[in-house]
Design an enzyme around this catalytic site. Structure first.
Site, PDB file in Angstrom:
ATOM      1  N   GLY A 240     -25.774  -3.780  66.783  1.00 17.79           N
ATOM      2  CA  GLY A 240     -24.795  -4.244  67.863  1.00 17.79           C
ATOM      3  C   GLY A 240     -25.260  -3.459  69.226  1.00 17.79           C
ATOM      4  O   GLY A 240     -24.444  -3.329  70.200  1.00 17.79           O
TER       5      GLY A 240
ATOM      6  N   TYR B 226      -9.025  -9.493  63.532  1.00 20.37           N
ATOM      7  CA  TYR B 226      -9.891  -8.285  63.832  1.00 20.37           C
ATOM      8  C   TYR B 226      -9.504  -7.101  63.231  1.00 20.37           C
ATOM      9  O   TYR B 226      -9.862  -6.282  62.703  1.00 20.37           O
ATOM     10  CB  TYR B 226     -10.317  -8.257  65.577  1.00 20.37           C
ATOM     11  CG  TYR B 226     -10.763  -7.202  65.916  1.00 20.37           C
ATOM     12  CD1 TYR B 226     -12.271  -6.873  65.979  1.00 20.37           C
ATOM     13  CD2 TYR B 226     -10.276  -6.091  66.582  1.00 20.37           C
ATOM     14  CE1 TYR B 226     -12.700  -5.905  66.535  1.00 20.37           C
ATOM     15  CE2 TYR B 226     -10.763  -5.052  67.385  1.00 20.37           C
ATOM     16  CZ  TYR B 226     -12.113  -5.077  67.149  1.00 20.37           C
ATOM     17  OH  TYR B 226     -12.582  -3.795  67.522  1.00 20.37           O
TER      18      TYR B 226
END
Ligand code: SER
Length: 342
Positions: free
Chosen positions: A10, A154
């Site tokens: 990422g 999340y």
């Protein structure tokens, strides 16, 4: 012989951006990166090699395993909290299956070279779930093991992956041992909202803080999507990156936990707006509430207790709320020309 490297997944995201700039071109610790997109040219020159691809691509990970001896991983790839609510299946795939794949990759790496692989995992205040606003207001600074009932996809993803990491570090195949040679040395930070002078987050829920100041610096009006009395903890990006590096370097025997809370300050959205207006007096800040996003931040604690991180590995953020503006955000925003000219 394979080259020893640090791997960042990422890498094109907000934390990756700052981490790559901070690590620079250290010849003793070359960095390789993995991201769905090519790296921005300003970052590409700072890393040894960039893989454009997915953390879920087993063939790609096998290739990295064959080409490099990875001894440290910053696993930053994730979908943030607001986006995860709208795409829960994708969130689970990326945030959970992706982390599982990377933990397994780390385990294979460790077995291949016989050293521990330090696996740095950014979890989040989203791992907490405050039952209601009045408990949130009364709870004060919450400890890591309290209120672990997240109400978002999340948050569930992050909390579960904290457990997966602990499993790999301590109980993998029930081979319990204090000796981490050939194993994953999983270390997890629960980050608060992060504020960078150089990038703005996308798809998160603490985004109102950084969005407000970036809009003010650009001279554009901002409609804050949460109530002005909303309070959650924050810290600056440089403090977050220093914390990641300090924690990664900490002697294993000093660590009494797998998961550590961190924070630097806990302003309300109103205090955020007032501080922003102090430095950008023409800032136009209104509110336009988003009920879903309000619900998410209302489930996050107003403050967290970070004494364990301070005690065990010397967490010591440099920016208080005011210093975040005076010493970092305002000078950097002005320097990079984003400022409306105050
Ligand atoms: N900043 C993240 C988000 O808002 C929380 O970790 O999703």
């Amino acid at each position: 012989m394979r080259q020893r490297v640090v791997l960042i997944t990422g890498a094109g995201g907000e934390i990756g951006h700052s981490l790559i700039n901070r690590l620079g071109n250290d010849p003793d610790r070359p960095v390789i990166t993995l991201d769905l997109n090519p790296l921005a040219p300003s970052l590409a020159g700072r890393v040894r090699f960039h893989y454009t691809g997915s953390i879920l691509d087993a063939q790609l990970l096998d290739r990295i395993l064959a080409e490099y001896q990875v001894e440290r991983i910053f696993h930053l790839a994730a979908l943030l909290s607001t986006r995860s609510e709208f795409a829960p299946v994708t969130a689970h795939r990326v945030n959970v299956e992706g982390t599982m794949t990377m933990l397994d990759f780390a385990q294979k790496q460790a077995e291949s070279h016989g050293h521990p692989v330090v696996f740095m995992y950014p979890s989040s205040i989203a791992a907490f779930g405050m039952p209601n606003l009045s408990i949130k207001q009364q709870a004060g600074a919450v400890l890591e093991d309290d209120f672990n009932h997240p109400t978002t996809m999340y948050g569930c993803n992050k909390l579960y992956c904290e457990h997966l990491g602990r499993y790999y570090a301590r109980h993998y195949k029930q081979l319990a041992s204090e000796n981490l040679a050939g194993k994953v040395d999983f270390r997890c930070i629960r980050f608060p909202g992060l504020i960078s002078a150089f990038t703005v987050p996308s798809g998160g829920t603490s985004d109102y803080g950084p969005e407000m100041i970036h809009a003010a610096a650009k001279g554009t009006p901002y409609a804050c999507f949460v109530r002005l009395d909303t309070r959650i903890p924050f810290m600056t990006m440089p403090d977050a990156v220093e914390a990641l590096l300090k924690f990664a370097d900490a002697p294993r025997e000093k660590l009494t936990r797998t998961v550590y809370n961190l924070k630097a300050f806990s302003p309300t959205a109103e205090e955020f707006a007032q501080m922003t207006k102090r430095f950008f007096p023409d800032a136009v800040i209104s509110t336009q509430l988003d009920a879903k996003r309000q619900g998410i931040v209302d489930s996050w604690p107003a403050d967290v207790n970070d004494e364990a991180a301070r005690r065990d590995w010397g967490f010591d953020p440099q920016h208080s709320f005011e210093q975040a503006f005076t010493d970092y955000l305002v000078p950097q925003l002005r320097k990079s020309g984003q400022s409306a000219g105050h």
